[in-house]
Scaffold this active site. Structure first.
Site, mmCIF file in Angstrom:
data_model
loop_
_atom_site.group_PDB
_atom_site.id
_atom_site.type_symbol
_atom_site.label_atom_id
_atom_site.label_comp_id
_atom_site.label_asym_id
_atom_site.label_seq_id
_atom_site.Cartn_x
_atom_site.Cartn_y
_atom_site.Cartn_z
ATOM 1 N N SER A 24 -27.889 -79.637 -12.548
ATOM 2 C CA SER A 24 -27.708 -81.373 -12.527
ATOM 3 C C SER A 24 -25.953 -81.717 -12.061
ATOM 4 C CB SER A 24 -27.198 -81.512 -14.488
ATOM 5 O OG SER A 24 -25.998 -81.323 -15.133
ATOM 6 N N GLU A 26 -22.742 -83.937 -10.841
ATOM 7 C CA GLU A 26 -21.423 -85.299 -11.640
ATOM 8 C C GLU A 26 -20.613 -86.051 -10.292
ATOM 9 O OE1 GLU A 26 -20.224 -84.709 -15.664
ATOM 10 O OE2 GLU A 26 -17.682 -85.466 -14.728
ATOM 11 N N ASP A 118 -10.847 -91.266 -23.332
ATOM 12 C CA ASP A 118 -9.592 -91.651 -23.605
ATOM 13 C C ASP A 118 -8.478 -92.455 -23.965
ATOM 14 O OD1 ASP A 118 -9.293 -88.262 -23.353
ATOM 15 O OD2 ASP A 118 -9.632 -88.646 -21.145
ATOM 16 N N PHE A 228 -5.183 -80.763 -14.319
ATOM 17 C CA PHE A 228 -6.290 -81.339 -14.941
ATOM 18 C C PHE A 228 -7.108 -80.324 -16.310
ATOM 19 C CE2 PHE A 228 -11.767 -82.437 -14.842
ATOM 20 C CZ PHE A 228 -11.189 -84.005 -16.012
ATOM 21 N N HIS A 278 -24.327 -77.404 -15.425
ATOM 22 C CA HIS A 278 -23.851 -78.658 -14.476
ATOM 23 C C HIS A 278 -22.814 -78.476 -14.746
ATOM 24 C CE1 HIS A 278 -23.372 -82.818 -15.358
ATOM 25 N NE2 HIS A 278 -22.312 -82.670 -15.644
HETATM 26 P P1 FAD Z 1 -15.654 -87.054 -29.833
HETATM 27 O O1 FAD Z 1 -16.618 -86.055 -29.518
HETATM 28 O O2 FAD Z 1 -16.023 -87.686 -29.753
HETATM 29 O O3 FAD Z 1 -14.344 -86.533 -30.120
HETATM 30 C C1 FAD Z 1 -14.307 -84.936 -29.331
HETATM 31 C C2 FAD Z 1 -13.412 -84.271 -30.313
HETATM 32 O O4 FAD Z 1 -12.013 -84.764 -31.174
HETATM 33 C C3 FAD Z 1 -14.135 -84.155 -31.286
HETATM 34 O O5 FAD Z 1 -15.043 -83.012 -31.431
HETATM 35 C C4 FAD Z 1 -12.859 -84.137 -32.883
HETATM 36 O O6 FAD Z 1 -12.979 -82.977 -33.534
HETATM 37 C C5 FAD Z 1 -11.668 -84.417 -32.011
HETATM 38 N N1 FAD Z 1 -11.421 -85.807 -32.606
HETATM 39 C C6 FAD Z 1 -11.849 -86.797 -32.216
HETATM 40 N N2 FAD Z 1 -11.524 -87.726 -32.644
HETATM 41 C C7 FAD Z 1 -10.563 -87.480 -33.481
HETATM 42 C C8 FAD Z 1 -9.820 -88.581 -34.795
HETATM 43 N N3 FAD Z 1 -9.858 -89.637 -34.999
HETATM 44 N N4 FAD Z 1 -9.027 -87.444 -34.892
HETATM 45 C C9 FAD Z 1 -9.019 -86.150 -35.257
HETATM 46 N N5 FAD Z 1 -9.924 -85.226 -33.981
HETATM 47 C C10 FAD Z 1 -10.793 -86.133 -33.116
HETATM 48 N N6 FAD Z 1 -14.123 -89.036 -19.904
HETATM 49 C C11 FAD Z 1 -14.149 -90.723 -19.072
HETATM 50 O O7 FAD Z 1 -13.436 -91.587 -19.170
HETATM 51 N N7 FAD Z 1 -15.385 -90.550 -18.481
HETATM 52 C C12 FAD Z 1 -16.155 -90.270 -18.134
HETATM 53 O O8 FAD Z 1 -17.404 -90.439 -18.293
HETATM 54 C C13 FAD Z 1 -16.133 -88.478 -18.863
HETATM 55 N N8 FAD Z 1 -17.366 -88.004 -19.128
HETATM 56 C C14 FAD Z 1 -16.948 -86.484 -19.158
HETATM 57 C C15 FAD Z 1 -18.162 -85.879 -19.706
HETATM 58 C C16 FAD Z 1 -17.555 -84.587 -19.839
HETATM 59 C C17 FAD Z 1 -18.906 -83.535 -20.037
HETATM 60 C C18 FAD Z 1 -16.839 -83.688 -20.916
HETATM 61 C C19 FAD Z 1 -17.312 -82.704 -21.048
HETATM 62 C C20 FAD Z 1 -15.210 -85.455 -20.868
HETATM 63 C C21 FAD Z 1 -15.688 -86.378 -20.154
HETATM 64 N N9 FAD Z 1 -14.852 -87.258 -20.527
HETATM 65 C C22 FAD Z 1 -14.834 -88.235 -20.290
HETATM 66 C C23 FAD Z 1 -13.624 -86.841 -20.952
HETATM 67 C C24 FAD Z 1 -13.744 -87.993 -22.483
HETATM 68 O O9 FAD Z 1 -13.643 -89.024 -23.452
HETATM 69 C C25 FAD Z 1 -12.353 -86.673 -23.562
HETATM 70 O O10 FAD Z 1 -12.280 -85.701 -23.344
HETATM 71 C C26 FAD Z 1 -12.564 -87.977 -24.549
HETATM 72 O O11 FAD Z 1 -11.363 -87.228 -25.350
HETATM 73 C C27 FAD Z 1 -13.139 -87.740 -25.882
HETATM 74 O O12 FAD Z 1 -14.762 -87.915 -25.696
HETATM 75 P P2 FAD Z 1 -15.469 -87.262 -26.380
HETATM 76 O O13 FAD Z 1 -16.731 -88.008 -26.491
HETATM 77 O O14 FAD Z 1 -15.710 -86.165 -26.129
HETATM 78 O O15 FAD Z 1 -15.159 -87.216 -28.470
#
Ligand code: FAD
Length: 305
Positions: A24, A26, A118, A228, A278
């Site tokens: 896939s 991105e 983020d 990054f 990916h």
């Molecule tokens: P979550 O899965 O909700 O959390 C990530 C980890 O942080 C968890 O495992 C948890 O242990 C820890 N955590 C979360 N919240 C807390 C808290 N309050 N206190 C303590 N620990 C905590 N970013 C973008 O803006 N746009 C995108 O399109 C995008 N695409 C992405 C695609 C992929 C495949 C990946 C790996 C990352 C992408 N990101 C993107 C980056 C992502 O948004 C960041 O890494 C963000 O910081 C975490 O989002 P998440 O969904 O992984 O968070």
């Protein structure tokens, strides 16, 4: 005397003859007309490789909401590819996010990559969910599943997310996302395959059985990739820095090294049983196309509408 080696090393076996490799790609939504052309040239070049899906990122804090939607819509309208729309829940109420979900579904999107995102202040700042918003990735997955029966992919972090106190807390979050309905995880990029397999062991030990698809970043620009990596908690091994050493002003050699490095990584993953990849394309096709060719993928006519 024969010059043929007695035993062919496994890495020279054409992988597609052995197992089906699925990929896939991105992309990120373009900001300018020129970037739009680059993106579209890349989509057109990679489409015949028949990826499982192509995903389009969602800018920090929802900053690309319209552009992500427009890019996904164009992929739906002009290609036979299956787009996956990224979505984050930063700085938005549930109602606002739910509207975005519905607009994707109405446009024909059947796959969402659900992310917390983020903090608006930038990576490293303390994350605080919007008071009326989804709290994290797992909460967002549940919200999407309440609205539509679409496929949901989520993130995974072989080297631990920087916000996470421990790897176990990270795996807890992945388990919560799976419980909420996620059916695939895509990893943050990494360069040491052993880190991926160690993480996979921990995930499987928790009875999480969804595919954990390695996210591969071909290093088009080492300085940028390093910056990054620092932000997202990916380690840069000394050997990787050494391979790009002295090439800051030599883009041609850098590109050749980038393909060699990524090829070495994916072929080792294939040798160790991985079949799905990916690719973080950065909207450029050439490196990813070459790596896919090495993986045994060949153009199929059906992928372009
Ligand atoms: P979550 O899965 O909700 O959390 C990530 C980890 O942080 C968890 O495992 C948890 O242990 C820890 N955590 C979360 N919240 C807390 C808290 N309050 N206190 C303590 N620990 C905590 N970013 C973008 O803006 N746009 C995108 O399109 C995008 N695409 C992405 C695609 C992929 C495949 C990946 C790996 C990352 C992408 N990101 C993107 C980056 C992502 O948004 C960041 O890494 C963000 O910081 C975490 O989002 P998440 O969904 O992984 O968070």
């Amino acid at each position: 005397m024969s010059l043929e080696p007695a035993i062919r090393p496994s890495r020279f076996v054409t992988p597609h003859l052995e197992r089906r490799i699925r990929v896939s790609f991105e992309f990120f939504p373009p900001k300018t007309e020129e970037m739009e052309q680059t993106l579209w040239a890349s989509v057109t070049r990679l489409a015949p490789l028949a990826p499982e899906f192509v995903s389009v990122t969602y800018g920090a804090g929802g900053s690309t909401r319209e552009r992500t939607h427009a890019t996904v819509k164009r992929i739906l309208d002009e290609t036979a590819l299956a787009p996956a729309a990224h979505l984050t829940c930063v700085a938005a109420t549930r109602d606002e996010i739910d509207k975005v979900i519905r607009s994707y579904v109405d446009a024909g999107v059947r796959h969402i990559v659900a992310l917390r995102g983020d903090p608006v202040e930038g990576v490293g700042a303390r994350y605080a969910p919007h008071p009326g918003g989804y709290r994290n990735g797992a909460d967002l997955v549940a919200g999407i599943k309440r609205i539509a029966s679409v496929e949901v992919s989520v993130s995974a972090y072989p080297e631990k997310h920087p916000d996470s106190p421990t790897v176990e807390a990270d795996v807890d979050m992945l388990a919560a996302k799976v419980d909420a309905g996620a059916s695939r995880a895509i990893t943050q990029f990494f360069f040491e395959n052993d880190l991926y397999f160690r993480y996979l062991d921990r995930v499987r030990a928790r009875d999480i059985d969804i595919p954990i698809v390695p996210g591969i970043l071909p290093v088009q620009n080492f300085k940028q990739a390093k910056a990054f990596a620092v932000r997202c908690g990916t380690s840069i091994p000394g050997w990787l820095a050494a391979r790009f050493d002295g090439l800051d002003d030599d883009p041609t050699t850098r590109k050749l090294i980038a393909v060699a490095v990524a090829a070495e990584q994916v072929i080792d993953l294939v040798d160790r049983g991985v079949t799905d990849f990916h690719f973080y394309t950065m909207n450029r096709a050439d490196l990813v196309y070459a790596i896919c060719h090495l993986l045994g993928l060949r153009p199929e006519v059906r992928a372009v509408a």
